[in-house]
Scaffold this active site. Structure first.
Site, mmCIF file in Angstrom:
data_model
loop_
_atom_site.group_PDB
_atom_site.id
_atom_site.type_symbol
_atom_site.label_atom_id
_atom_site.label_comp_id
_atom_site.label_asym_id
_atom_site.label_seq_id
_atom_site.Cartn_x
_atom_site.Cartn_y
_atom_site.Cartn_z
ATOM 1 N N GLU A 147 0.812 -1.222 0.000
ATOM 2 C CA GLU A 147 0.000 0.000 0.000
ATOM 3 C C GLU A 147 0.845 1.272 0.000
ATOM 4 O O GLU A 147 0.517 2.243 -0.700
ATOM 5 C CB GLU A 147 -0.949 -0.005 1.208
ATOM 6 C CG GLU A 147 -2.137 -0.926 1.070
ATOM 7 C CD GLU A 147 -1.806 -2.387 1.343
ATOM 8 O OE1 GLU A 147 -2.691 -3.252 1.154
ATOM 9 O OE2 GLU A 147 -0.657 -2.673 1.757
ATOM 10 N N HIS A 216 -10.617 -5.636 10.224
ATOM 11 C CA HIS A 216 -11.330 -5.344 8.984
ATOM 12 C C HIS A 216 -12.606 -4.543 9.245
ATOM 13 O O HIS A 216 -13.467 -4.443 8.364
ATOM 14 C CB HIS A 216 -11.670 -6.641 8.239
ATOM 15 C CG HIS A 216 -10.485 -7.316 7.637
ATOM 16 N ND1 HIS A 216 -9.558 -7.975 8.403
ATOM 17 C CD2 HIS A 216 -10.054 -7.417 6.361
ATOM 18 C CE1 HIS A 216 -8.612 -8.475 7.614
ATOM 19 N NE2 HIS A 216 -8.885 -8.144 6.371
#
Length: 411
Positions: A147, A216
């Site tokens: 990322e 998450h």
């Protein structure tokens, strides 16, 4: 990497005979619930959602007012006769995002997409499905699981003139790219003395899902809120998802678009003509007189669920989807506060240092004299989101809590 993308950008930009018009959201402020008609030769219109919410009447979907309301078309609207008689077309929210992205890629050859599995797999939630086949691997770029690297590559691409859309497979993963977003994405326009603009969109799913576990289920709006130079918006309907996506791509500023993982399958009829939504404007979902309820993203549906109960009890709540998380639309919010004199903020973000805390401070600073009661804020608990479904529900604001809060405010 930025140099490599500059070469790609030059080749792609050569396909366009004229540069694309940039989008300045400040020029597109419009009064609440007003739309502008399409003129001949105009490329798009600025429009507003009508604020209506269609709730699924299936008792299994309600399940004692559990986490999510299935906001889909009413049964009457789903019949072939009624569907064909209405203008526009029906799309799910993730399809609306894809349509907006595809239209902008057709319109402007500088727009490109990058992220994990965004190519031939179509993205983890299928927002980019079919784009790699249509636009090729250079404009829809699959990246490694890195990322920080591909976000930095996107920022470099934006500096060279492209308009990248960076997808985080999950907003929690973008914490790995926080250095690039904070030190480069938000600040380079200033630190370069205005030599660079960073027209980049960073988007992806977040929020509490259904038993996705703590890592998450992150709500990271407040993490990015303090970064100078960043705009933040949160979509809540297919209509504003498409409009905000298109507006963010056209903006000269870096924009973070927050999508909620449980809203991707909401369905709504969208107009066939091109439109965009204002990046700095809140949406009046339900006009009212007794109390102002400010919310955004998935909590919009919890609030509207509670509003039904409140109306039956004789209350008249005004519901505003703030939509722009940075900057706040204090014009719309202020006009509502001056009318109702009471404010309830409902968010899924954490209570400590969340969007609600900043919104409370802004209202107190600007509209304190109009308040007849202290501002109330309902937020998620400051705990990691549990995996167990029943415990997960308890950490997030539920409609019954909203009803109780309004009753207390209006005593």
């Amino acid at each position: 990497m930025a140099t490599g993308f500059h070469g790609v950008g030059a080749a792609v930009a050569a396909l366009s005979s004229s540069p694309s018009n940039s989008f300045d959201s400040k020029k597109l402020l419009c009064s609440p619930r007003r739309s502008f008609p399409v003129r001949k030769g105009a490329s798009f219109v600025v429009d507003r959602s009508d604020g209506s919410v269609n709730l699924d009447n299936n008792p299994k979907a309600r399940r004692a007012q559990q986490l999510i309301v299935n906001a889909v078309a009413n049964k009457a609207d789903s019949s072939p006769a009624s569907s064909s008689s209405k203008p526009g077309h029906e799309l799910l929210l993730f399809e609306a995002l894809r349509e907006g992205l595809e239209e902008e890629m057709d319109r402007d050859p500088r727009v490109c997409v990058m992220g994990e599995d965004v190519g031939h797999y179509g993205g983890s939630y299928k927002v980019t499905r079919g784009l790699a086949e249509k636009f090729g691997d250079l404009r829809v770029l699959d990246t490694p699981i890195a990322e920080n690297s591909f976000t930095g590559m996107g920022i470099g691409a934006a500096m060279t003139g492209l308009r990248p859309v960076v997808e985080g497979m999950n907003m929690g993963f973008l914490l790995l790219a926080f250095n690039q977003i904070s030190n480069n994405c938000g600040m380079l326009h200033y630190t370069s003395g205005g030599q660079f603009t960073i027209p980049i969109v960073i988007r992806g799913p977040g929020g509490v899902g259904r038993q996705l576990g703590a890592e998450h289920s992150q709500r990271l709006e407040s993490y990015f809120q303090s970064i100078p130079g960043i705009q933040m918006v949160a979509c809540s309907t297919p209509y504003n998802a498409k409009g905000l996506m298109k507006a963010a791509i056209r903006s000269e500023n870096p924009v973070i678009l927050f999508e909620h993982v449980l809203l991707y399958n909401l369905k709504e009829r969208l107009p066939d003509e091109d439109y965009i939504c204002n990046l700095e404007e809140a949406e009046m979902v339900r006009p009212g007189e007794h109390v102002t309820i400010l919310t955004y993203s998935r909590m919009r549906y919890h609030v509207m669920q509670a509003a039904k109960t409140l109306v039956n009890k004789g209350y008249d709540p005004e519901v505003i989807d703030i939509r722009s998380l940075k900057p706040f639309d204090l014009h719309t919010i202020g006009n509502s506060v001056k009318k109702t004199h009471r404010v309830l903020i409902v968010e899924e973000c954490m209570r400590t240092g969340g969007i609600g805390a900043s919104l409370t401070a802004a209202i107190t600073e600007n509209f304190h004299d109009y308040l007849d009661a202290p501002i109330m804020c309902l937020s998620s608990q400051d705990v990691p989101t549990p995996y167990a479904g029943t415990l997960e529900e308890w950490t997030v604001v539920q409609p019954a809590q909203i009803v109780t809060a309004v009753e207390q405010l209006c005593k």
